[in-house]
Design an enzyme around this catalytic site. Structure first.
Site, short mmCIF file in Angstrom:
data_model
loop_
_atom_site.label_atom_id
_atom_site.label_comp_id
_atom_site.label_asym_id
_atom_site.label_seq_id
_atom_site.Cartn_x
_atom_site.Cartn_y
_atom_site.Cartn_z
N ASP A 11 1.00 -1.31 -0.05
CA ASP A 11 0.16 -0.03 0.10
C ASP A 11 0.80 1.28 0.13
O ASP A 11 1.73 1.56 1.03
CB ASP A 11 -1.08 -0.10 1.30
CG ASP A 11 -1.82 0.91 1.19
OD1 ASP A 11 -1.79 1.88 0.27
OD2 ASP A 11 -2.85 1.20 2.26
N ASP A 57 -3.04 2.49 -5.90
CA ASP A 57 -1.93 2.49 -4.94
C ASP A 57 -1.94 1.24 -4.00
O ASP A 57 -1.36 1.28 -3.23
CB ASP A 57 -2.18 3.71 -4.11
CG ASP A 57 -3.28 3.59 -2.99
OD1 ASP A 57 -4.02 2.89 -3.48
OD2 ASP A 57 -3.04 4.49 -2.14
N GLU A 58 -2.71 0.07 -4.41
CA GLU A 58 -2.44 -1.09 -3.42
C GLU A 58 -2.47 -2.36 -4.28
O GLU A 58 -3.02 -2.38 -5.39
CB GLU A 58 -3.69 -1.24 -2.86
CG GLU A 58 -3.90 -0.08 -1.66
CD GLU A 58 -4.87 -0.42 -0.82
OE1 GLU A 58 -5.26 -1.60 -0.23
OE2 GLU A 58 -5.64 0.59 -0.55
#
Length: 191
Positions: free
Chosen positions: A8, A106-107
């Site tokens: 993350d 973003d993960e």
């Protein structure tokens, strides 16, 4: 034995903006709608950790963020930049995984079971984090565990720039002290 990672990126939109404008380092950077002097409509997309110290967080109405942090640096969302950086980061991470699943901009989840041990998975996670820092000048938090649920919670455990490992025999010890709201999908009402 399954070994899964959850990666993350830390305060991703704000971190991208700070990377592009180093003079923003350490400032309360808030990405989202125009606050229009506290009368703006819309929400906060991301807030830097400096902004979070004022109580500003993602999903918050921008007008409330402005009341909490009127001297923050408010910037519009720049999806072109964020997608470009995300693609670069995911290309780095994908090289280390047997199976790879990007779950948001973003993960990502990485199956690294073939590495054979949690110690080796930790080494891989450190390498991924170093590669992202060197090549993209961003930090990420990583959780390592036996399944996606545990790793998702673990990646959030020591933010920012953290690494949390939860081995299969440690899952109960790790999860039970946490509030039920830490479980993915459990919100205020369900809690």
């Amino acid at each position: 034995m399954r070994i899964i990672m959850h990666m993350d990126l830390d305060a991703f939109f704000a971190a991208c903006e700070i990377r592009e404008r180093p003079e923003l380092e350490g400032k309360a950077v808030i990405i989202g709608a125009d606050p229009k002097g506290g009368k703006g409509r819309g929400v906060v997309s991301t807030a830097s950790y400096a902004a979070r110290e004022y109580g500003v967080h993602s999903g918050m109405p921008i007008s409330r963020a402005y009341r909490l942090c009127p001297n923050g640096v408010y910037l519009p969302v720049n999806f072109q930049l964020y997608w470009q950086v995300s693609n670069n980061v995911m290309t780095i991470a994908r090289r280390y995984a047997d199976k790879f699943q990007q779950s948001s901009i973003d993960e990502a989840f990485l199956d690294v079971s073939s590495c054979g041990s949690f110690e080796e998975a930790e080494r891989i996670a450190k390498k991924i984090r170093m590669d992202i820092l060197e090549k993209e000048k961003l930090t990420c938090s990583v959780g390592i565990g036996p399944n996606k649920l545990v790793t998702k919670i673990a990646s959030d455990f020591k933010k920012p720039d953290g690494l949390t490992i939860v081995k299969e025999n440690e899952v109960k010890k790790f999860l039970f002290p946490l509030p039920v709201r830490k479980l993915y999908g459990v919100g205020r009402k369900t809690e």
